[in-house]
Design an enzyme around this catalytic site. Structure first.
Site, PDB file in Angstrom:
ATOM      1  N   GLU A  26     103.650 -13.675  15.678  1.00 53.91           N
ATOM      2  CA  GLU A  26     104.081 -14.293  16.919  1.00 53.91           C
ATOM      3  C   GLU A  26     105.488 -14.870  16.812  1.00 53.91           C
ATOM      4  O   GLU A  26     106.245 -14.887  17.784  1.00 53.91           O
ATOM      5  CB  GLU A  26     103.075 -15.355  17.390  1.00 53.91           C
ATOM      6  CG  GLU A  26     102.728 -16.405  16.350  1.00 53.91           C
ATOM      7  CD  GLU A  26     101.543 -16.045  15.498  1.00 53.91           C
ATOM      8  OE1 GLU A  26     100.554 -16.810  15.483  1.00 53.91           O
ATOM      9  OE2 GLU A  26     101.594 -14.991  14.812  1.00 53.91           O
ATOM     10  N   SER A  78      86.831  17.434 -15.242  1.00 51.32           N
ATOM     11  CA  SER A  78      86.721  16.890 -13.881  1.00 51.32           C
ATOM     12  C   SER A  78      87.948  17.148 -13.018  1.00 51.32           C
ATOM     13  O   SER A  78      87.941  16.817 -11.835  1.00 51.32           O
ATOM     14  CB  SER A  78      86.470  15.377 -13.946  1.00 51.32           C
ATOM     15  OG  SER A  78      87.543  14.717 -14.589  1.00 51.32           O
ATOM     16  N   ARG A 135      94.283   3.219  -2.282  1.00 47.24           N
ATOM     17  CA  ARG A 135      95.037   2.484  -3.300  1.00 47.24           C
ATOM     18  C   ARG A 135      96.110   1.620  -2.638  1.00 47.24           C
ATOM     19  O   ARG A 135      96.361   0.490  -3.068  1.00 47.24           O
ATOM     20  CB  ARG A 135      95.680   3.460  -4.291  1.00 47.24           C
ATOM     21  CG  ARG A 135      94.685   4.186  -5.180  1.00 47.24           C
ATOM     22  CD  ARG A 135      95.396   5.002  -6.248  1.00 47.24           C
ATOM     23  NE  ARG A 135      94.440   5.694  -7.122  1.00 47.24           N
ATOM     24  CZ  ARG A 135      94.784   6.398  -8.191  1.00 47.24           C
ATOM     25  NH1 ARG A 135      96.078   6.501  -8.521  1.00 47.24           N
ATOM     26  NH2 ARG A 135      93.858   6.985  -8.930  1.00 47.24           N
ATOM     27  N   TRP A 194      90.304  19.664 -11.033  1.00 47.23           N
ATOM     28  CA  TRP A 194      90.022  18.722  -9.949  1.00 47.23           C
ATOM     29  C   TRP A 194      88.776  19.182  -9.235  1.00 47.23           C
ATOM     30  O   TRP A 194      88.684  20.358  -8.874  1.00 47.23           O
ATOM     31  CB  TRP A 194      91.197  18.647  -8.960  1.00 47.23           C
ATOM     32  CG  TRP A 194      92.446  18.084  -9.540  1.00 47.23           C
ATOM     33  CD1 TRP A 194      93.542  18.769  -9.958  1.00 47.23           C
ATOM     34  CD2 TRP A 194      92.741  16.693  -9.727  1.00 47.23           C
ATOM     35  NE1 TRP A 194      94.511  17.910 -10.399  1.00 47.23           N
ATOM     36  CE2 TRP A 194      94.042  16.622 -10.258  1.00 47.23           C
ATOM     37  CE3 TRP A 194      92.056  15.521  -9.503  1.00 47.23           C
ATOM     38  CZ2 TRP A 194      94.648  15.413 -10.575  1.00 47.23           C
ATOM     39  CZ3 TRP A 194      92.664  14.324  -9.812  1.00 47.23           C
ATOM     40  CH2 TRP A 194      93.941  14.279 -10.337  1.00 47.23           C
ATOM     41  N   CYS A 200     102.500 -21.869  13.817  1.00 44.44           N
ATOM     42  CA  CYS A 200     102.889 -20.996  14.927  1.00 44.44           C
ATOM     43  C   CYS A 200     102.562 -21.632  16.279  1.00 44.44           C
ATOM     44  O   CYS A 200     103.245 -21.361  17.273  1.00 44.44           O
ATOM     45  CB  CYS A 200     102.193 -19.652  14.802  1.00 44.44           C
ATOM     46  SG  CYS A 200     102.726 -18.695  13.365  1.00 44.44           S
ATOM     47  N   ARG A 257     100.484   7.386  -4.747  1.00 43.70           N
ATOM     48  CA  ARG A 257     101.414   8.497  -4.566  1.00 43.70           C
ATOM     49  C   ARG A 257     101.225   9.088  -3.168  1.00 43.70           C
ATOM     50  O   ARG A 257     100.513  10.075  -2.980  1.00 43.70           O
ATOM     51  CB  ARG A 257     101.198   9.544  -5.657  1.00 43.70           C
ATOM     52  CG  ARG A 257     101.528   9.017  -7.046  1.00 43.70           C
ATOM     53  CD  ARG A 257     101.368  10.053  -8.141  1.00 43.70           C
ATOM     54  NE  ARG A 257      99.978  10.421  -8.372  1.00 43.70           N
ATOM     55  CZ  ARG A 257      99.124   9.709  -9.098  1.00 43.70           C
ATOM     56  NH1 ARG A 257      99.498   8.561  -9.623  1.00 43.70           N
ATOM     57  NH2 ARG A 257      97.885  10.127  -9.281  1.00 43.70           N
TER      58      ARG A 257
END
Length: 366
Positions: free
Chosen positions: A52, A169, A185, A171, A85, A208
């Site tokens: 504000e 694992s 993230r 991908w 505020c 990323r």
């Protein structure tokens, strides 16, 4: 409908700042006069001016007289890193304030609304309240419990395998799913994994995204301090790293990290208790954690039912095998009555993968 139109704009402004403002909430503000938007603003980061204030300062004092202010969260009425505020709103001679939801912070929580009304300003409450609460659900949870909001995340095969029997694992899920993960993230204060992930993969645990993004604090559960001193998280200085150990780690073993951007927190017990850990992290102003740990770490949160949200990316492949890693380890709950009950809030297809988001109906207690 007019109030909803302008509040939608305010919520969109706040939404654009997700991941930037912690430990403060995301807030957007819009000022309207004679049916036209004359100013708008958002809270950009902790310590900076509130939404504000940014909106009010972006126009002239004359424009503000008899205008309407739309704000996604109750204006603050106390002094912290910034001035109240409510005082600025009253001074600006704004005639009407439309608020989506109350601030759960005990320092505010209705007091800001009262100050405005006592000054003769009309206050309308509850416009798009649920949307505003959802926007700041992590902040609301942290303020009310003093522990971080927990999101468990994993990528797995259609038969719930995290890896093959040989531990391969990379991908399982596709590129679009992995890109979506980095949004989580960006919007969480911290990311948490176990020591086995660090030893096996030596990950950076950074964000990323194509447009950048905020890097989370890296938290490693490492009871016996086996984190390699040359690991990426201990040396890249991209973000702070916190290593959690048991109480049997010696000060001598900790010396290898003294010159690095690493904080070591030793628990008061030989093993790491998740409930105790969350209290400590909450006291350190960590309001949200994305748990990307393996099956042992996930199981620790499951057994104590100490998570708020579950995010699963499912790839359309079958791995099979009794020795392949599952989402959780251990024996699980013996009775269905003990099972964790969830509410599915999102199902989405990501270039062939399926994303499922579910929230826990009843959380564990600390």
């Amino acid at each position: 409908m007019t109030d909803q139109k302008y509040m939608t704009l305010a919520i969109n402004l706040a939404n654009a700042t997700l991941g930037q403002t912690s430990p403060n909430p995301c807030v957007g503000a819009v000022i309207v006069k004679n049916g036209s938007v004359i100013a708008y603003g958002a809270h950009l980061k902790s310590g900076d001016a509130h939404a504000e204030v940014n909106a009010i300062n972006s126009t002239t004092p004359d424009n503000l007289v008899n205008s309407d202010l739309y704000i996604t969260l109750e204006p603050c009425c106390h002094s912290g890193k910034t001035s109240p505020c409510t005082e600025l709103i009253i001074k600006s001679k704004i005639k009407r304030v439309v608020v989506a939801t109350l601030d759960p912070n005990p320092l505010v929580s209705g007091k800001g609304i009262k100050q405005l009304r006592d000054a003769g300003i009309e206050v309308v409450m509850g416009i798009m309240e649920q949307e505003a609460i959802e926007l700041n659900k992590m902040f609301f949870y942290y303020i009310s419990t003093k522990i971080p909001y927990i999101t468990l995340k994993t990528g797995m095969s259609l038969d719930a395998k995290l890896a093959t029997s040989s531990n391969e694992s990379k991908w399982i899920t596709n590129e679009e799913s992995r890109e979506d993960t980095h949004n989580y993230r960006h919007t969480h204060d911290a990311i948490l994994v176990g020591i086995n992930t660090i030893i096996a993969d030596n990950p950076s645990l950074t964000t990323r995204l194509k447009n950048g993004g905020k890097h989370p604090i890296r938290i490693v559960l490492d009871t016996h301090l086996r984190t390699p001193a040359n690991s990426k998280i201990a040396n890249d200085n991209i973000s702070k790293t916190i290593i959690i150990t048991g109480n049997q780690v010696t000060e001598k073993n900790k010396l290898q990290f003294t010159q690095k951007n690493v904080e070591i927190i030793s628990m008061p017990t030989p093993e790491i208790d998740i409930a105790d850990l969350l209290k400590i992290l909450g006291n350190n102003n960590i309001t949200s954690i994305l748990v990307e740990g393996g099956q042992i770490i996930h199981n620790s949160f499951l057994q104590q039912k100490l998570f708020n949200q579950l995010v699963i990316y499912i790839a359309p492949i079958l791995i099979g095998g009794g020795n392949a890693l599952n989402f959780f380890t251990g024996t699980g709950f013996e009775k269905l009555s003990e099972a964790v009950k969830l509410k599915i809030t999102e199902i989405k297809q990501l270039d062939g993968d399926i994303k499922i988001v579910a929230e826990q109906n009843t959380l564990g207690t600390i």
